[in-house]
Design a protein around this motif. Structure first.
Motif, mmCIF file in Angstrom:
data_model
loop_
_atom_site.group_PDB
_atom_site.id
_atom_site.type_symbol
_atom_site.label_atom_id
_atom_site.label_comp_id
_atom_site.label_asym_id
_atom_site.label_seq_id
_atom_site.Cartn_x
_atom_site.Cartn_y
_atom_site.Cartn_z
ATOM 1 N N ASP A 63 -47.613 39.595 48.571
ATOM 2 C CA ASP A 63 -46.827 40.689 48.018
ATOM 3 C C ASP A 63 -45.673 40.101 47.200
ATOM 4 O OD1 ASP A 63 -45.172 39.724 49.976
ATOM 5 O OD2 ASP A 63 -44.921 41.610 51.032
ATOM 6 N N GLU A 64 -44.835 40.971 46.684
ATOM 7 C CA GLU A 64 -43.756 40.521 45.789
ATOM 8 C C GLU A 64 -42.773 39.598 46.505
ATOM 9 O OE1 GLU A 64 -40.643 42.348 42.515
ATOM 10 O OE2 GLU A 64 -41.672 43.702 43.885
ATOM 11 N N ARG A 65 -42.512 39.865 47.760
ATOM 12 C CA ARG A 65 -41.589 39.022 48.528
ATOM 13 C C ARG A 65 -42.143 37.602 48.681
ATOM 14 N NH1 ARG A 65 -39.819 41.362 54.112
ATOM 15 N NH2 ARG A 65 -39.967 43.139 52.747
ATOM 16 N N GLU A 66 -43.438 37.504 48.968
ATOM 17 C CA GLU A 66 -44.049 36.180 49.105
ATOM 18 C C GLU A 66 -44.076 35.439 47.776
ATOM 19 O OE1 GLU A 66 -47.669 35.941 51.685
ATOM 20 O OE2 GLU A 66 -47.394 38.119 51.672
ATOM 21 N N THR A 96 -41.952 35.841 45.332
ATOM 22 C CA THR A 96 -40.573 35.442 45.071
ATOM 23 C C THR A 96 -40.213 34.206 45.883
ATOM 24 O OG1 THR A 96 -39.989 37.755 44.679
ATOM 25 C CG2 THR A 96 -38.173 36.235 45.108
ATOM 26 N N ARG A 97 -40.637 34.174 47.128
ATOM 27 C CA ARG A 97 -40.376 33.013 47.977
ATOM 28 C C ARG A 97 -41.048 31.763 47.416
ATOM 29 N NH1 ARG A 97 -43.249 30.479 51.249
ATOM 30 N NH2 ARG A 97 -44.831 32.077 51.460
ATOM 31 N N ASP A 157 -40.905 33.916 36.213
ATOM 32 C CA ASP A 157 -39.862 34.863 36.603
ATOM 33 C C ASP A 157 -39.962 36.148 35.788
ATOM 34 O OD1 ASP A 157 -38.554 33.711 38.724
ATOM 35 O OD2 ASP A 157 -37.089 32.654 37.485
#
Length: 162
Positions: free
Chosen positions: A35-38, A40-41, A75
């Motif tokens: 997902d977006e959080r992963e 981003t990480r 990014d």
């Protein structure tokens, strides 16, 4: 004659079913993807490792610059990773999660001599990934420009009628 038509029809249906099954399997793989959080990480981890490698002088200037350019492009793509049409979404997720992370992470963990031996390969890979990211950014910008033009034309025609 009828037997041949039946075979052709059966083959056609099997091919159609096979394609639909492949599409469903691919969609489920993407839906099960990060997902977006992963994502981003992953990008944050890569940025930190690139910065640390540069500060410790384990990365030369060219590779550092290529990595920064690629991560800048990624990014730009990150917000679109979950809202774009299926084909672009799959390409963005694959570019971030598999290609960039899967290439840079092992490269950064190599011994210094091994890194020197594969230097040309990593530079080519970084440039190819950055070019792909630039193409995706261009496609998204073109799509947004077309949507805006269509909306603007619709609004102007609406008010010309009044």
């Amino acid at each position: 004659m009828k037997g041949e038509q039946g075979k052709v029809k059966t083959a056609w249906w099997m091919r159609l079913f096979h394609r639909e099954r492949q599409v469903l399997e691919t969609e489920s793989m993407v839906e099960e993807g990060p997902d977006e959080r992963e994502l981003t990480r992953m990008l944050f981890t890569l940025k930190e490792k690139i910065r640390t490698g540069y500060e410790e002088r384990t990365l030369d200037n060219e590779i550092y610059d290529e990595c920064r350019y690629l991560l800048f492009r990624l990014d730009l793509l990150l917000p679109y990773a979950l809202i774009t049409p299926y084909a672009l979404k799959e390409r963005i997720i694959r570019l971030i999660a598999e290609d960039a992370f899967g290439t840079l992470e092992p490269y950064l963990s190599l011994h210094e001599e091994s890194r020197r031996n594969v230097r040309g390969e990593i530079v080519r890979a970084l440039r190819c990934m950055a070019a792909e990211a630039a193409r995706i950014v261009g496609a998204i910008q073109e799509y947004e420009r077309e949507v805006f033009s269509n909306r603007a034309a619709f609004v102007s025609k609406w008010y010309e009628k009044k």
